[in-house]
Design an enzyme around this catalytic site. Sequence first.
Site: not given
Ligand code: UD1
Length: 335
Positions: A12, A35-36, A99, A124, A148, A152, A217, A230, A289, A292
């Site tokens: 970002i 991380n970059s 950190n 966040s 994490y 925030k 998931f 999301r 997951r 979630d």
């Molecule tokens: C995740 C973090 C959140 C962080 C955000 C940053 C967790 C529990 N939460 O949120 O703290 O601020 O990223 O962008 O890690 N999904 C799948 N398969 C995958 C990966 C994700 O089905 O391999 C689904 C998840 O269940 C969710 C959606 O995709 O419904 C988005 O997931 P993700 O991109 O990890 O974001 P967040 O869960 O919103």
Amino acid sequence: MHILVTGGAGFIGSHTVVELLNQDHEVTIVDNFYNSSPKVLDAIKEITQKQFRFHLVDVSNQEQIIELFENNEFDAVIHFAGYKAVGESVSKPLSYYFNNVTSTIHLAQACVDYGVNKFVFSSSATVYGDNNVPFKEDMELLPTTNPYGETKAMSERVLMDAVKAHPDLGVSLLRYFNPVGAHPSGLIGEVPTGVPNNLMPYISQVASGQREKLFVFGNDYETTDGTGVRDYIHVVDLAKGHVAALEHLNAGTHIYNLGSGKGTSVLELVHSFEKVNDIKIPYDIVKRRDGDIAISYADASKAKNELDWETKLTIDDMCEDTWRFESKRVTKRDI
Ligand code: UD1
């Protein structure tokens, strides 16, 4: 304005630096490349054809921060630098708290000591926890399920209390929803380390053949198709949100959701990626997951009303730009 951007080589941060340079702001980036990659700095120059300053600084080190503020006159700070892997924060909570929270404290202290009155913080939507959607800035924050998220929420608290004691200070707390996409040049974007945790990077690695299939998931949530919902936001829109927040920033604490206000399910995102890029994304449905939530999306009206900012780019743009970056990166393997 002369703006200090911490973590300016990150996902970002780098996109925000591009937008700041496009608006003719003077930029100093600090990063420790945890991380970059330094190659991101060259890519920013290539995109903008503009100059900026760079210092290798660890923002959790107070001496390095003091030296930076001694030798520069900043008008504002945008603080991105921090650890961001949710799963890792559970296994290394102390590193995350140390950190992420100390860096915010040191930077805020330096702003107070050196008379820098504008501070934009990378927060966040995770701070809303499992509130009811849409998330609004004045909601009571619920505990998040991981360190994490807590870093925030704690950093927000630190900055709000700093404003109470130093009324000249202006702080903007930007709560990001789900940032995805990449610069349309294909030169900068998100490069996850190891197996991606987040959905879009995982999809793009399935598309490039680095992973065999996506694991969805859960499909038993109370959503249109049962998969998690999301609020995805294109990183270029998000970057522009920072410029708007900075340009409107005055004394006090100001909190803004940076999101589109629209929810998209996992399968909707997968299907959009398949359609715009003409690539099949094989997937299996697996169990939910841990940690979630079912649905997350913003009430994005405050940023629109007060900052005159709203998202412009679509889910299709996000899928197209993500894939342009990922396919170039896989070919060159250089960022
Ligand atoms: C995740 C973090 C959140 C962080 C955000 C940053 C967790 C529990 N939460 O949120 O703290 O601020 O990223 O962008 O890690 N999904 C799948 N398969 C995958 C990966 C994700 O089905 O391999 C689904 C998840 O269940 C969710 C959606 O995709 O419904 C988005 O997931 P993700 O991109 O990890 O974001 P967040 O869960 O919103």
